[in-house]
Design an enzyme around this catalytic site. Structure first.
Site, short mmCIF file in Angstrom:
data_model
loop_
_atom_site.label_atom_id
_atom_site.label_comp_id
_atom_site.label_asym_id
_atom_site.label_seq_id
_atom_site.Cartn_x
_atom_site.Cartn_y
_atom_site.Cartn_z
CB SER A 408 -19.19 -29.05 -18.97
OG SER A 408 -20.37 -29.80 -18.92
CG HIS A 429 -20.38 -28.63 -14.10
ND1 HIS A 429 -19.07 -29.04 -14.07
CD2 HIS A 429 -21.00 -29.40 -15.03
CE1 HIS A 429 -18.90 -30.00 -14.96
NE2 HIS A 429 -20.05 -30.24 -15.54
CD GLU A 441 -16.51 -28.33 -11.18
OE1 GLU A 441 -15.30 -28.16 -10.99
OE2 GLU A 441 -16.99 -28.45 -12.32
CG ASN A 479 -15.26 -31.08 -17.43
OD1 ASN A 479 -15.14 -32.26 -17.12
ND2 ASN A 479 -16.44 -30.55 -17.75
#
Length: 700
Positions: A408, A429, A441, A479
């Site tokens: 992540s 991801h 991602e 994130n």
């Protein structure tokens, strides 16, 4: 070649449409249909068949014309011409008849379709409603309740179901053209007249009392604050209560209201943003794609199991590796449970489940991964462990195998350095639950090969994900932006807001969940464990995590322990506020010398959303995202950002960058420049009077 051709086959007139790739209702197509129907009234034909070349029937409007001056004939004029034909018109449907395409079919007097065809009115997904009679004709054929469900959900339905709903008259199993001619011949032989849907009336007394009000309330829960679904209900209600022409007028008025709304502009932006995100800047269209016929997954936990399901669902065999056989069996049991949930929802059948499970084989031996084409590591976030795994993969996997990490936020280059083939390493991801969430991602390392990137982007489509290419930094796009958003939620909480207020503000605005509730769902212990490995400087401002740490130390881990910021019913997971948490918040505020105050809903909204936007601008400056719309795709598909607001960067453009800049400067003066220094790109765009969209155009 003309987009519309007409020929007489015996006494059947055949109107062929050919506007690749999806026969969109462009001006040329509309003009051609209108002219062909008009001309056919004067020839020897006794019935007309409307059929399309290529892979599909009319798949909808030409969205690119929405922002251009209208050109006659309008779709409504074409539909009137079809419906007023003195000779029966039969729509012959294959592929998908969607939106305006299905409205054309509904205007025809009869409809036949290949068994594989689907029909639907998906306009709601663009913040619109059917504007050419779809809301008036559908309830006349399918019934009011079925029409409401179909049009407000916007999902296409298969031909067999459409026939059961009386939206299609005849299903053809093999050759559509021959089947349509045969169906037309039957109608001629029966002397069947033109059958106009507009002539059907709906008895208002047949509608259960309160049906429309109840449906509006259901929609407010399903799509809070969204205009188009509510307007659709009003249109269908008009189909019951008003004469047909007045119902059409009502539909047109509400269509225009939707079309001119910021919500539709945002949803149309997302439509194009999703497609744009698949294109990698600087990557040749001729870049070769590696064949991916088998997958290895390291880690059979919740994430690894969910990832495995994506590939099994696409018919790709998976080797699921875990530390021991017990862990493998636990992973397979979770996968089995997830498939059972899908079966209960009617999404798959028992044979489909069995087939998918047969494609997922468990193993504890890395040598079983020797021949796989792609390996995805999905263990917990420990970079040392990940590097050990990649070192092993380097030894066992054949040359050319793509080595991917599901991390992540860890450094892709650091993980790739554990191998002798960093060009084969990439980040994939997935978002939890991986078998449900659409976002992927694709994280490019500094040495990731072009064909690896191209293969990953193509593979996302194979497993029905929406890919976004991200650069390599802590947290990538999603994130990295989440950190300031979560920071401001925690600061608002300790400074005076309640958990309920923060969550209510964000959910009422359109977020799928509020940030405090999201913390409980994810588990407060996850962040707590991550912070244990960081230095005090790396942890950041203790005011942004002290409340969460205090809750964890009390055993309140979130939903999984029955208590976090909220208390949770063990059966339903319904949450309730807890005075004990408020006492903890106030104690932490006192410990840090904070005098709590009333915080307005507007301040909460602006602090959370503007922090996202400011970090998004920095991500663009750093080249982590290719374009602002990619950031929007990440947040809409991965983080519950309301689609009808278009993602954080589109939202910024829609409310004005000057307003955002001024507000951030105010927050800087109030709360300090550490958290609230305007991003240089934001400053530049405000100075130049430009938007993020303008900036993206300048980069092309």
């Amino acid at each position: 070649m003309s987009t519309v051709n007409y020929e007489l086959i015996g006494d059947i007139g055949v109107i062929r449409l050919n506007n690749p790739p999806v026969n969109a209702l462009s001006h040329g197509l509309r003009e051609g249909i209108w002219g062909a129907i008009k001309s056919a009234q004067e020839d020897a034909s006794q019935a007309l068949v409307l059929i399309c070349e290529g892979r599909t029937f009319i798949a909808g409007a030409d969205i690119t014309e929405f922002s251009k001056p209208p050109q006659a004939p309008a779709l409504s004029e074409v539909i009137t011409e079809i419906e007023n034909s003195l000779k029966p018109v039969i729509a012959a449907i294959h592929g998908t008849a969607l939106g305006g395409g299905f409205e054309v079919a509904l205007a025809c007097h009869y409809r036949c379709a290949l068994a594989s065809a689907k029909v639907g009115l998906p306009e709601v997904k663009l913040g619109l409603l059917p504007g050419a009679g779809g809301t008036q004709r559908t309830p006349r054929l399918a019934g009011v309740a079925a029409a409401l469900e179909m049009i407000t959900k916007g999902a296409p339905i298969p031909a067999a179901k459409a026939k059961s709903m009386k939206l299609i008259d005849h299903v053809v199993d093999d050759d559509l053209f021959e089947g349509a001619l045969a169906f037309a011949r039957e109608l001629i032989d029966q002397k069947a007249p033109p059958r106009r849907v507009r002539d059907i009336t709906i008895d208002p007394a047949s509608i259960p009392e309160g049906l429309f009000d109840d449906f509006r309330q259901r929609l407010e829960k399903r799509a809070p604050g969204q205009l188009a679904p509510q307007n659709i209900v009003s249109c269908v209600e008009a189909a019951v209560k008003l004469p047909f022409d007045k119902g059409l007028a009502k539909e047109l008025d509400l269509f225009i209201e939707c079309l001119l709304s910021s919500q539709s502009a945002a949803l149309r932006h997302m439509f194009f943003a999703e497609r744009r995100a698949t294109k990698v800047q600087g990557l040749s269209k001729d870049t070769p794609i590696r064949e991916i016929n088998s997958i290895g997954i390291i880690g059979g936990g919740t994430m690894g199991g969910g990832i495995a399901m994506n590939f099994a669902n696409a018919g790709i065999p998976v080797k699921l590796l875990d530390i021991d056989q017990a862990a493998v069996e636990r992973g397979r049991a979770v996968i089995d449970k997830n498939y059972n949930i899908s079966m209960k929802k009617g999404k798959i059948t028992e044979p489909q489940k069995a087939h998918c499970l047969s494609l997922i084989q468990g193993t504890t031996d890395y040598s079983d991964l020797v021949e796989v084409d792609l390996v995805i590591e999905a263990v917990f976030e420990n970079v040392t462990l990940k590097k050990e795994i990649f070192s092993k993969l380097d030894q066992y996997c054949k040359p050319g195998t793509i080595l991917a990490t599901n991390t992540s936020y860890q450094d892709i280059d650091q993980i790739a350095a554990a191998t002798n083939r960093p060009e084969d390493v990439i980040g994939l991801h997935f978002f939890s639950p991986a078998n449900v969430m659409k976002l992927l991602e694709v994280v490019r390392g500094s040495k990731s090969a072009d064909d690896v990137i191209a293969t990953a982007m193509r593979l996302a489509k194979t497993i029905k994900k929406v890919p976004v290419l991200a650069g390599n930094c802590y947290g990538f796009i999603g994130n990295r932006m989440l950190r300031p958003y979560a920071r401001e939620a925690q600061l608002c909480l300790i400074e005076g807001a309640t958990a309920e207020q923060i969550d209510t503000v964000m959910q009422s605005w359109g977020m799928a969940m509020g940030p405090i509730a999201v913390g409980d769902l994810a588990g407060l212990d996850i962040g707590h464990k991550a912070r244990e490995g960081l230095s005090e400087a790396e942890k950041g401002d203790p005011k942004t995590y002290c409340i969460a740490d205090a809750l964890v130390e009390m055993g309140r881990l979130g939903q999984k322990s029955g208590a976090g910021y909220y208390r949770y019913d063990p059966e339903t997971r319904a949450r309730t506020s807890d005075p004990e948490v408020q006492a903890i918040i106030e104690a932490q505020a006192k410990a840090y010398g904070i005098e709590r105050r009333d915080i307005s809903d507007k301040e909460i909204l602006n602090r959370l959303t503007f922090s996202l936007i400011n970090e998004g601008a920095r991500i663009l400056e750093d080249g982590i995202a290719q374009r602002p719309s990619d950031i929007d795709v990440v947040y809409v598909y991965g983080y519950g950002f309301p689609p009808h607001r278009g993602g954080p960067m589109f939202y910024a453009d829609s409310i004005g960058l000057k307003k955002i800049y001024d507000t951030i400067c105010t927050f800087r003066d109030l709360y300090g420049e550490a958290n609230w220094t305007p991003a240089p790109l934001l400053v530049q765009l405000v100075k130049e009077g430009k938007t993020f969209t303008d900036w993206a155009d300048d980069q092309r």
